[in-house]
Design an enzyme around this catalytic site. Structure first.
Site, PDB file in Angstrom:
ATOM      1  CG  HIS A 158      -1.771  -1.172   1.385  1.00 46.38           C
ATOM      2  ND1 HIS A 158      -2.897  -1.360   0.624  1.00 46.38           N
ATOM      3  CD2 HIS A 158      -1.668  -2.260   2.189  1.00 46.38           C
ATOM      4  CE1 HIS A 158      -3.474  -2.500   0.964  1.00 46.38           C
ATOM      5  NE2 HIS A 158      -2.742  -3.073   1.906  1.00 46.38           N
ATOM      6  CB  ALA A 207      12.526 -15.038  19.102  1.00 50.47           C
TER       7      ALA A 207
END
Length: 234
Positions: A158, A207
């Site tokens: 977008h 992580a």
């Protein structure tokens, strides 16, 4: 009538209503006794049949179908949990001994003049629920490891301008970029890598990190945005 009865059984303070409500719940969720030998044997039979059917589908269905849609030598390709979804204008080049979770999405930017390229090297692991948005190019060099829920965001999909976004227009060329993950790098669970980033040889990304800038070779990076927290001694 039925709705009124259910409401009365559930909310009434009457002992009769409470007993009937408890009885109705027991009918809706009956519990059978466990017969250890019988049910343990059925469990193992169920597991064996499930794995057997899964392997048949992997070997004779998912793997050849997926191979027909990608390029490269692709020897000993191993798919698990089904077949990855490939959407948009995307060319996938795959070398040998690659393992890919079928619960992954590989997407190419449709507004490109040419097909976007996903290049996968030798001995690469692509984990569960990975998503690759390939703007122009994403390269995974040899021996790369991607854990689960990794997002390689080579294009946003977008535009920045809200009016253009509301009108359904595409992103701008300035918003897309290549992602290069060099040999032996390890990307942890839930990591997002943004467009224009190169992750160095042997680097480890902790992580949950969001990688917005290049990461040097043989370093450990973590955080949002990801920063180098340690050097790996070679």
């Amino acid at each position: 009538m039925v709705t009124q009865l259910k409401y009365w059984l559930k909310n009434s303070n009457s002992p009769s209503a409470k007993r009937l409500f408890k009885f109705a719940k027991s009918l809706r969720n009956p519990q059978l006794p466990v017969i250890p030998l019988l049910h343990s044997g059925l469990y193992h039979l169920h597991y064996f049949v499930k794995q057997f059917v899964h392997e048949l589908l992997r070997i004779f269905y998912y793997t050849p179908l997926f191979k027909s849609q990608i390029q490269g030598s692709k020897k000993r390709l191993y798919l698990y949990s089904g077949m990855p979804q490939v959407i948009g204008k995307l060319r996938v080049e795959c070398k040998n001994d690659v393992r890919i979770s079928g619960i992954s999405t590989l997407c190419g930017r449709v507004s490109n003049e040419r097909e976007a390229l996903l290049s996968i090297g030798n001995n690469v692991d692509i984990g569960w629920q990975n998503a690759f948005s390939v703007g122009r190019k994403i390269v995974l060099e040899d021996d790369v490891r991607l854990a689960g829920r990794v997002f390689l965001a080579g294009f946003p999909g977008h535009p920045i301008d809200c009016e253009r976004r509301a009108n359904g227009q595409s992103d701008d060329e300035s918003q897309i970029g290549d992602i290069i993950i060099k040999r032996g790098a390890w990307i942890g669970t839930g990591v997002t890598v943004l467009a224009g980033v190169t992750i160095g040889k042997g680097a480890i990304i902790g992580a949950g990190s969001v990688v917005t800038k290049d990461i040097p070779d043989f370093t450990i990076a973590a955080g949002n945005p990801a920063r180098v927290v340690k050097n790996i001694v070679e």
